[in-house]
Design a protein around this motif. Structure first.
Motif, PDB file in Angstrom:
ATOM      1  N   ARG A 151       0.745  -1.127   0.074  1.00 32.25           N
ATOM      2  CA  ARG A 151      -0.085  -0.034   0.039  1.00 32.25           C
ATOM      3  C   ARG A 151       0.885   1.213  -0.070  1.00 32.25           C
ATOM      4  O   ARG A 151       0.578   2.359  -0.687  1.00 32.25           O
ATOM      5  N   GLN A 233      -6.522  -4.570   2.479  1.00 29.51           N
ATOM      6  CA  GLN A 233      -6.407  -3.150   2.015  1.00 29.51           C
ATOM      7  C   GLN A 233      -7.678  -2.450   2.102  1.00 29.51           C
ATOM      8  O   GLN A 233      -7.604  -1.192   2.518  1.00 29.51           O
ATOM      9  N   ARG A 274      -3.173   1.053  -4.809  1.00 23.13           N
ATOM     10  CA  ARG A 274      -2.744  -0.172  -5.355  1.00 23.13           C
ATOM     11  C   ARG A 274      -1.996   0.150  -6.669  1.00 23.13           C
ATOM     12  O   ARG A 274      -2.108   1.231  -7.214  1.00 23.13           O
TER      13      ARG A 274
END
Length: 290
Positions: A151, A233, A274
């Motif tokens: 990330r 995420q 991403r």
């Protein structure tokens, strides 16, 4: 002796224009997921629809299903798998030099019955999520902080490249691609911290293995990082909630939710940084009983 039963599995390419570079499988003693690493712009060596990663993911799947049996050490299987892959790659390359960053590599995570023990083995950033009969939660990966590092790297790459409006995959931007190549060239090197499936038999010496001391019956998910993003995420689920949702509704609705987040809620990657709008996503839902 514990027994593993695969309940459901799903795999989906991140883009219709690229081959799926994930795979998954199992046999009477194991279940596993494999995530091939997308190439960084080099020439395909072995190729499956132009993707060495797709070739390796399927090669590893068939080799695991053939060789992983009760009584055989998984490290020995990884060593043999990588030696077999090396033979294929070197023959296909016709003795031409290959850049280290262009070699096929893949992550994997496996749950394996070893006598009366249950053990998970892995290399790279695939994930295991498990909930046992007492509600105890287990979550692990061979690289513990991989999703956080991914990330942070994606956030920097978006700032560098201008984001998905300019590049559908951030690795297409030259400066980002050069940095990714530099990092990947350090994989599977003596003294290095990242080892994978690929062409280095020595990766077997760096296998991350953990015994799972869990009350049976237990249910779990083996996921590529593209599917695990729902928890890691995007924060839509905790580990236990994700496993329970998979067991209750199946994996297909979870995949639909994942793709809606990526393509409708956050198509520019600003909320959830991403490297691609959507990554390949694969999951195996399994049950372990006594």
């Amino acid at each position: 002796m514990p027994n593993i039963r695969i309940i459901d599995s799903i795999t989906d390419p991140g883009s219709a224009s690229h081959p799926n570079e994930d795979s998954a499988g199992g046999n009477a003693s194991c279940a596993f997921v494999i995530d091939g690493a997308t190439g960084l712009g080099g020439t395909s060596i072995v190729g499956l629809h132009g993707s060495d990663a797709a070739w390796l993911a399927r090669f590893a799947q068939s080799t695991f299903e053939e060789l992983v049996r009760s009584g055989r050490k998984v490290a020995e299987v990884v060593r043999e798998l990588n030696q077999r892959a090396a033979n294929v790659v070197h023959e296909a390359a016709h003795a031409l030099p290959i850049e280290a960053w262009n070699l096929p590599i893949a992550s994997f995570q496996m749950v394996h019955v070893e006598g009366d023990r249950l053990v998970t083995h892995g290399l790279g950033d695939c994930r295991l999520f498990l909930v046992d009969a007492d509600g105890k939660v287990v979550e692990t990966s061979a690289i513990k902080a991989a999703y956080a590092n991914e990330r942070d790297g994606a956030r920097r790459a978006i700032a560098q490249s201008g984001g998905f409006a300019t590049h559908q995959a951030l690795a297409d931007e030259p400066v980002v691609r050069d940095e990714l190549r530099r990092r990947r060239a350090a994989y599977n090197q003596p003294g290095g911290s990242v080892w994978t499936l690929g062409i280095e038999p020595a990766a077997a010496d760096h296998l991350a293995s953990e015994q799972l001391d869990v009350a049976l019956p237990a249910r779990g998910l083996l996921c590529s990082d593209g599917f695990a993003a729902l928890a890691d995420q995007y924060g839509r689920y905790g580990v236990s909630d994700l496993v329970r949702a998979a067991a209750s509704t199946g994996l297909a609705p979870l995949l639909q939710e994942l793709r809606h987040i990526e393509r409708v809620d956050d198509p520019d990657g600003q909320q959830f940084p991403r490297f691609k709008i959507s990554d390949d996503a694969t999951a195996v839902l399994f049950e372990i009983v006594a």
